[in-house]
Design a protein around this motif. Structure first.
Motif, PDB file in Angstrom:
ATOM      1  N   LYS A  15      28.088   7.543  -4.550  1.00 28.76           N
ATOM      2  CA  LYS A  15      27.134   8.648  -4.502  1.00 28.76           C
ATOM      3  C   LYS A  15      26.967   9.097  -3.050  1.00 28.76           C
ATOM      4  O   LYS A  15      26.922   8.276  -2.143  1.00 28.76           O
ATOM      5  N   PRO A  16      26.858  10.400  -2.821  1.00 34.00           N
ATOM      6  CA  PRO A  16      26.671  10.892  -1.455  1.00 34.00           C
ATOM      7  C   PRO A  16      25.360  10.384  -0.852  1.00 34.00           C
ATOM      8  O   PRO A  16      24.344  10.315  -1.531  1.00 34.00           O
ATOM      9  N   VAL A  17      25.409   9.995   0.406  1.00 28.98           N
ATOM     10  CA  VAL A  17      24.193   9.649   1.136  1.00 28.98           C
ATOM     11  C   VAL A  17      23.496  10.971   1.428  1.00 28.98           C
ATOM     12  O   VAL A  17      24.070  11.858   2.047  1.00 28.98           O
ATOM     13  N   SER A  18      22.271  11.107   0.947  1.00 33.50           N
ATOM     14  CA  SER A  18      21.599  12.398   1.067  1.00 33.50           C
ATOM     15  C   SER A  18      20.392  12.364   1.998  1.00 33.50           C
ATOM     16  O   SER A  18      19.846  13.410   2.326  1.00 33.50           O
ATOM     17  N   CYS A  19      19.991  11.199   2.440  1.00 35.49           N
ATOM     18  CA  CYS A  19      18.838  11.086   3.333  1.00 35.49           C
ATOM     19  C   CYS A  19      19.198  11.693   4.694  1.00 35.49           C
ATOM     20  O   CYS A  19      20.119  11.234   5.371  1.00 35.49           O
ATOM     21  N   THR A  20      18.462  12.717   5.078  1.00 36.69           N
ATOM     22  CA  THR A  20      18.727  13.431   6.325  1.00 36.69           C
ATOM     23  C   THR A  20      18.675  12.496   7.529  1.00 36.69           C
ATOM     24  O   THR A  20      19.507  12.588   8.426  1.00 36.69           O
ATOM     25  N   GLU A  21      17.713  11.592   7.547  1.00 34.20           N
ATOM     26  CA  GLU A  21      17.575  10.675   8.678  1.00 34.20           C
ATOM     27  C   GLU A  21      18.765   9.718   8.762  1.00 34.20           C
ATOM     28  O   GLU A  21      19.264   9.440   9.849  1.00 34.20           O
ATOM     29  N   LYS A  22      19.243   9.224   7.636  1.00 30.44           N
ATOM     30  CA  LYS A  22      20.411   8.333   7.629  1.00 30.44           C
ATOM     31  C   LYS A  22      21.650   9.067   8.137  1.00 30.44           C
ATOM     32  O   LYS A  22      22.433   8.520   8.929  1.00 30.44           O
ATOM     33  N   ILE A  23      21.824  10.282   7.698  1.00 36.60           N
ATOM     34  CA  ILE A  23      22.971  11.084   8.133  1.00 36.60           C
ATOM     35  C   ILE A  23      22.885  11.353   9.630  1.00 36.60           C
ATOM     36  O   ILE A  23      23.885  11.273  10.343  1.00 36.60           O
ATOM     37  N   LYS A  24      21.677  11.631  10.114  1.00 34.95           N
ATOM     38  CA  LYS A  24      21.469  11.881  11.542  1.00 34.95           C
ATOM     39  C   LYS A  24      21.829  10.634  12.352  1.00 34.95           C
ATOM     40  O   LYS A  24      22.502  10.723  13.379  1.00 34.95           O
ATOM     41  N   VAL A  25      21.407   9.462  11.904  1.00 34.35           N
ATOM     42  CA  VAL A  25      21.719   8.203  12.596  1.00 34.35           C
ATOM     43  C   VAL A  25      23.222   7.965  12.596  1.00 34.35           C
ATOM     44  O   VAL A  25      23.803   7.582  13.626  1.00 34.35           O
ATOM     45  N   MET A  26      23.876   8.198  11.462  1.00 35.22           N
ATOM     46  CA  MET A  26      25.334   8.017  11.387  1.00 35.22           C
ATOM     47  C   MET A  26      26.042   8.941  12.368  1.00 35.22           C
ATOM     48  O   MET A  26      26.964   8.530  13.072  1.00 35.22           O
ATOM     49  N   GLN A  27      25.604  10.192  12.440  1.00 39.40           N
ATOM     50  CA  GLN A  27      26.226  11.142  13.356  1.00 39.40           C
ATOM     51  C   GLN A  27      26.036  10.706  14.802  1.00 39.40           C
ATOM     52  O   GLN A  27      26.982  10.731  15.586  1.00 39.40           O
ATOM     53  N   GLN A  28      24.830  10.286  15.151  1.00 38.72           N
ATOM     54  CA  GLN A  28      24.581   9.819  16.511  1.00 38.72           C
ATOM     55  C   GLN A  28      25.443   8.596  16.838  1.00 38.72           C
ATOM     56  O   GLN A  28      26.012   8.511  17.927  1.00 38.72           O
ATOM     57  N   ASN A  29      25.515   7.653  15.913  1.00 32.64           N
ATOM     58  CA  ASN A  29      26.335   6.455  16.132  1.00 32.64           C
ATOM     59  C   ASN A  29      27.799   6.810  16.334  1.00 32.64           C
ATOM     60  O   ASN A  29      28.465   6.265  17.230  1.00 32.64           O
ATOM     61  N   MET A  30      28.319   7.716  15.520  1.00 24.64           N
ATOM     62  CA  MET A  30      29.729   8.095  15.630  1.00 24.64           C
ATOM     63  C   MET A  30      29.997   8.840  16.931  1.00 24.64           C
ATOM     64  O   MET A  30      31.038   8.643  17.569  1.00 24.64           O
ATOM     65  N   GLU A  32      28.324   8.419  19.764  1.00 23.99           N
ATOM     66  CA  GLU A  32      28.284   7.405  20.824  1.00 23.99           C
ATOM     67  C   GLU A  32      29.568   6.574  20.841  1.00 23.99           C
ATOM     68  O   GLU A  32      30.114   6.279  21.908  1.00 23.99           O
ATOM     69  N   LEU A  33      30.041   6.199  19.664  1.00 25.76           N
ATOM     70  CA  LEU A  33      31.275   5.421  19.559  1.00 25.76           C
ATOM     71  C   LEU A  33      32.457   6.214  20.103  1.00 25.76           C
ATOM     72  O   LEU A  33      33.283   5.685  20.859  1.00 25.76           O
ATOM     73  N   HIS A  34      32.524   7.486  19.761  1.00 24.92           N
ATOM     74  CA  HIS A  34      33.607   8.348  20.242  1.00 24.92           C
ATOM     75  C   HIS A  34      33.573   8.456  21.762  1.00 24.92           C
ATOM     76  O   HIS A  34      34.602   8.337  22.425  1.00 24.92           O
ATOM     77  N   GLU A  35      32.385   8.671  22.301  1.00 24.78           N
ATOM     78  CA  GLU A  35      32.241   8.804  23.753  1.00 24.78           C
ATOM     79  C   GLU A  35      32.673   7.514  24.468  1.00 24.78           C
ATOM     80  O   GLU A  35      33.400   7.557  25.461  1.00 24.78           O
ATOM     81  N   MET A  36      32.241   6.376  23.942  1.00 23.72           N
ATOM     82  CA  MET A  36      32.589   5.103  24.565  1.00 23.72           C
ATOM     83  C   MET A  36      34.093   4.834  24.479  1.00 23.72           C
ATOM     84  O   MET A  36      34.718   4.393  25.446  1.00 23.72           O
ATOM     85  N   ALA A  37      34.678   5.127  23.325  1.00 27.33           N
ATOM     86  CA  ALA A  37      36.121   4.932  23.156  1.00 27.33           C
ATOM     87  C   ALA A  37      36.898   5.867  24.071  1.00 27.33           C
ATOM     88  O   ALA A  37      37.914   5.468  24.663  1.00 27.33           O
TER      89      ALA A  37
END
Length: 71
Positions: A15-30, A32-37
């Motif tokens: 099922k799609p993750v629909s919680c806006t806050e969860k999606i926002k956290v995932m985007q921020q994490n990704m 940050e990971l991209h920048e560090m890599a």
């Protein structure tokens, strides 16, 4: 530096993750990971490492991640 488009995130039941806050956290994490890599990649190139070797290692690094919540 361009990060790839974010995928639509799905839970374990498909099922799609629909919680806006969860999606926002995932985007921020990704982001940050991209920048560090990217920074590690650029440092390695400047130090004389090959692009192919570093990309191979980053893939191995991702493959080595463990799910601490697996049942």
């Amino acid at each position: 530096m361009t990060i790839p488009d974010m995928p639509k995130w799905f839970d374990a039941d498909g099922k799609p993750v629909s919680c806006t806050e969860k999606i926002k956290v995932m985007q921020q994490n990704m982001e940050e990971l991209h920048e560090m890599a990217q920074e590690a990649f650029e440092d390695a190139i400047l130090m004389g490492c090959t692009e192919a070797q570093l990309k191979d290692y980053l893939r191995e690094l991702i493959d080595s991640l463990d799910n601490p919540y697996a049942s």
